[in-house]
Scaffold this motif. Structure first.
Motif, PDB file in Angstrom:
ATOM      1  N   LEU A 180      40.997  16.530 -12.672  1.00 52.49           N
ATOM      2  CA  LEU A 180      40.765  17.977 -12.788  1.00 52.49           C
ATOM      3  C   LEU A 180      41.342  18.721 -11.579  1.00 52.49           C
ATOM      4  CD1 LEU A 180      37.106  18.123 -14.160  1.00 52.49           C
ATOM      5  CD2 LEU A 180      39.197  18.695 -15.386  1.00 52.49           C
ATOM      6  N   SER A 202      49.025  26.147 -20.935  1.00 48.21           N
ATOM      7  CA  SER A 202      48.146  25.716 -22.026  1.00 48.21           C
ATOM      8  C   SER A 202      47.861  24.219 -21.938  1.00 48.21           C
ATOM      9  CB  SER A 202      48.800  26.050 -23.368  1.00 48.21           C
ATOM     10  OG  SER A 202      48.009  25.590 -24.437  1.00 48.21           O
ATOM     11  N   LEU A 205      45.343  23.664 -19.143  1.00 54.32           N
ATOM     12  CA  LEU A 205      44.008  24.104 -19.569  1.00 54.32           C
ATOM     13  C   LEU A 205      43.397  23.145 -20.583  1.00 54.32           C
ATOM     14  CD1 LEU A 205      44.566  27.977 -19.869  1.00 54.32           C
ATOM     15  CD2 LEU A 205      43.361  26.732 -18.071  1.00 54.32           C
ATOM     16  N   SER A 206      44.242  22.615 -21.476  1.00 57.33           N
ATOM     17  CA  SER A 206      43.739  21.643 -22.459  1.00 57.33           C
ATOM     18  C   SER A 206      43.260  20.378 -21.760  1.00 57.33           C
ATOM     19  CB  SER A 206      44.838  21.301 -23.465  1.00 57.33           C
ATOM     20  OG  SER A 206      45.196  22.434 -24.228  1.00 57.33           O
ATOM     21  N   ILE A 208      42.195  20.170 -18.647  1.00 56.98           N
ATOM     22  CA  ILE A 208      40.958  20.502 -17.940  1.00 56.98           C
ATOM     23  C   ILE A 208      39.792  20.553 -18.921  1.00 56.98           C
ATOM     24  CG2 ILE A 208      39.759  22.332 -16.682  1.00 56.98           C
ATOM     25  CD1 ILE A 208      42.431  22.973 -15.321  1.00 56.98           C
ATOM     26  N   GLU A 209      40.034  21.146 -20.090  1.00 55.18           N
ATOM     27  CA  GLU A 209      38.972  21.228 -21.103  1.00 55.18           C
ATOM     28  C   GLU A 209      38.555  19.840 -21.575  1.00 55.18           C
ATOM     29  OE1 GLU A 209      38.066  23.453 -25.389  1.00 55.18           O
ATOM     30  OE2 GLU A 209      40.108  23.344 -24.601  1.00 55.18           O
ATOM     31  N   ASN A 210      39.532  18.970 -21.834  1.00 54.48           N
ATOM     32  CA  ASN A 210      39.225  17.615 -22.315  1.00 54.48           C
ATOM     33  C   ASN A 210      38.429  16.832 -21.274  1.00 54.48           C
ATOM     34  OD1 ASN A 210      40.534  18.025 -24.739  1.00 54.48           O
ATOM     35  ND2 ASN A 210      42.502  17.239 -24.004  1.00 54.48           N
ATOM     36  N   TYR A 211      38.852  16.905 -20.025  1.00 54.86           N
ATOM     37  CA  TYR A 211      38.162  16.146 -18.986  1.00 54.86           C
ATOM     38  C   TYR A 211      36.790  16.740 -18.693  1.00 54.86           C
ATOM     39  CZ  TYR A 211      41.487  12.545 -17.672  1.00 54.86           C
ATOM     40  OH  TYR A 211      42.260  11.415 -17.670  1.00 54.86           O
ATOM     41  N   THR A 212      36.654  18.058 -18.809  1.00 57.77           N
ATOM     42  CA  THR A 212      35.339  18.678 -18.619  1.00 57.77           C
ATOM     43  C   THR A 212      34.371  18.210 -19.699  1.00 57.77           C
ATOM     44  OG1 THR A 212      36.377  20.636 -17.648  1.00 57.77           O
ATOM     45  CG2 THR A 212      34.111  20.856 -18.403  1.00 57.77           C
ATOM     46  N   SER A 213      34.856  18.159 -20.947  1.00 61.54           N
ATOM     47  CA  SER A 213      34.018  17.662 -22.045  1.00 61.54           C
ATOM     48  C   SER A 213      33.665  16.196 -21.841  1.00 61.54           C
ATOM     49  CB  SER A 213      34.739  17.836 -23.386  1.00 61.54           C
ATOM     50  OG  SER A 213      35.017  19.198 -23.638  1.00 61.54           O
ATOM     51  N   GLU A 216      30.991  15.935 -19.251  1.00 58.61           N
ATOM     52  CA  GLU A 216      29.719  16.378 -19.830  1.00 58.61           C
ATOM     53  C   GLU A 216      29.097  15.268 -20.679  1.00 58.61           C
ATOM     54  OE1 GLU A 216      28.001  20.211 -22.355  1.00 58.61           O
ATOM     55  OE2 GLU A 216      30.112  19.687 -22.460  1.00 58.61           O
TER      56      GLU A 216
END
Length: 379
Positions: A180, A202, A205-206, A208-213, A216
């Protein structure tokens, strides 16, 4: 004596008391009769009748001296004092024998056991020498000690599992956070240099979104399990090319701040694999991060398919594995060096995850450096 030890307390007390007081009764009778005879012999009183003469001769005994009278009176007093002393001694011996034979050993064992339990020392054993009430109490006490020891072992095991779980949790969060940070850093540099188009932004951001999920889900998983072996396995069908693309991105961001050369090789397949992507990438991140720590200049990574398995190999040109690790196999908190920032859980976690996925991990030293290979089932 052994028979008395096996009697119950009530029967043993009655037997000891009957034995002692029977002897006391006999001794009392003997002492009473003896004192009476001695008293009469020392100071005889009355007349002597001789029936052997005709007519019968009656002779009056001479009056005893003062000293003889006093001594006779003393023996007359002993007639009553000695039986009292003998019965008192019988009572004392009864209590003493009962305590020594039935009470002393179990009470001392219970007292010592209680003291050791208070000191949190459960490494002892209480044995019962008899089957009486106190023997049964010793057996119950020993059962309680074993239960406490088993309970402590379970608490120690749970504490150790929690320690391993916390260490693995902390360790496995490092790599996604590194990705990240690397992605955010590249995106920031691209924006500042005006060299980042909308498609690249994009993509960042994708990622970052995938690794954040993923972080979680990982936090939720680690919060709901009690040990590493309980990590759930969620397999999904993933295109091979998608796995390779994501591995390349992950390798790029993990090695972003390192000057070491990383070479990644993967054959091209048109197939898909059935695997838990989260577990696969945790293993890959751990192995690559370890290789970056120990490599001198170069790291080779190879990912391929072999029959029903996916094989990931990581080779570095570092100092190799310690002899203890190769001898004792991979253990938790086993470090290649004394780096305080690392927990020594990377290889151990990878081993557990690989086994959870039906595979295994092998380590070997080469002429230069070392190789770690992980095999996971993909069916």
């Amino acid at each position: 004596m052994e028979r008395l030890k096996q009697m119950n307390l009530k029967k043993a007390l009655f037997t000891i008391a009957f034995f002692n007081f029977t002897i006391a009764l006999i001794l009392s009778a003997v002492s009473f009769w003896g004192c009476m005879e001695l008293s009469f012999a020392i100071a005889p009183r009355g007349v002597i009748v001789d029936v052997h003469t005709d007519p019968v001769t009656i002779i009056k005994t001479p009056d005893p001296t003062t000293d003889a009278t006093k001594l006779a009176e003393l023996f007359s007093m002993f007639q009553f004092i000695l039986p009292m002393i003998i019965n008192t001694l019988a009572l004392f011996f009864t209590a003493s024998m009962f305590y020594r034979l039935k009470l002393k050993q179990p009470l001392e064992a219970l007292a010592k056991g209680t003291s050791r339990i208070i000191d949190n020392d459960l490494d002892f054993t209480i044995t019962a020498d008899s089957q009486d009430e106190l023997g049964q109490l010793c057996i119950a006490f020993e059962t309680m000690r074993k239960a406490l020891l088993d309970s402590n072992h379970e608490l120690w095991r749970q504490a150790d599992e929690r320690k391993r779980l916390n260490a693995a949790f902390s360790h496995n969060l490092r790599n996604p956070v590194t990705v990240l940070k690397g992605s955010a850093k590249l995106a920031k540099q691209g924006l500042l240099n005006d060299a980042l188009d909308s498609e690249q932004l994009s993509a960042h951001l994708s990622l970052i979104e995938n690794y954040t999920s993923r972080i979680e889900r990982y936090i939720e998983t680690m919060s709901s399990i009690q040990k590493l072996e309980e990590i759930p396995l969620v397999k999904e069908t993933i295109p091979w090319n998608g796995i390779i693309s994501d591995l390349k991105s992950m390798i790029h961001f993990i090695g972003l701040d390192s000057p070491k050369q990383i070479q990644f090789q993967a054959p091209v397949y048109s197939a898909s694999v059935l695997a838990d992507k989260s577990i696969l990438f945790q293993i890959a991140e751990n192995l690559i991060s370890n290789a970056l720590r120990f490599a001198v200049q170069h790291i080779d990574i190879c990912c391929t398919l072999r029959e029903d398995s996916l094989v990931l190999s990581v080779t570095d040109d570092g100092c190799g594995f310690p002899a203890a690790l190769l001898k004792n196999n991979i253990q938790p908190f086993q470090k290649g060096n004394e780096d305080p920032e690392h927990f020594g859980m990377g290889l151990y976690t990878s081993k557990l995850l690989a086994k959870r996925h039906g595979g295994n991990i092998t380590c070997q030293n080469n002429e230069v450096g070392a190789t770690v290979s992980v095999t996971i089932k993909i069916i």
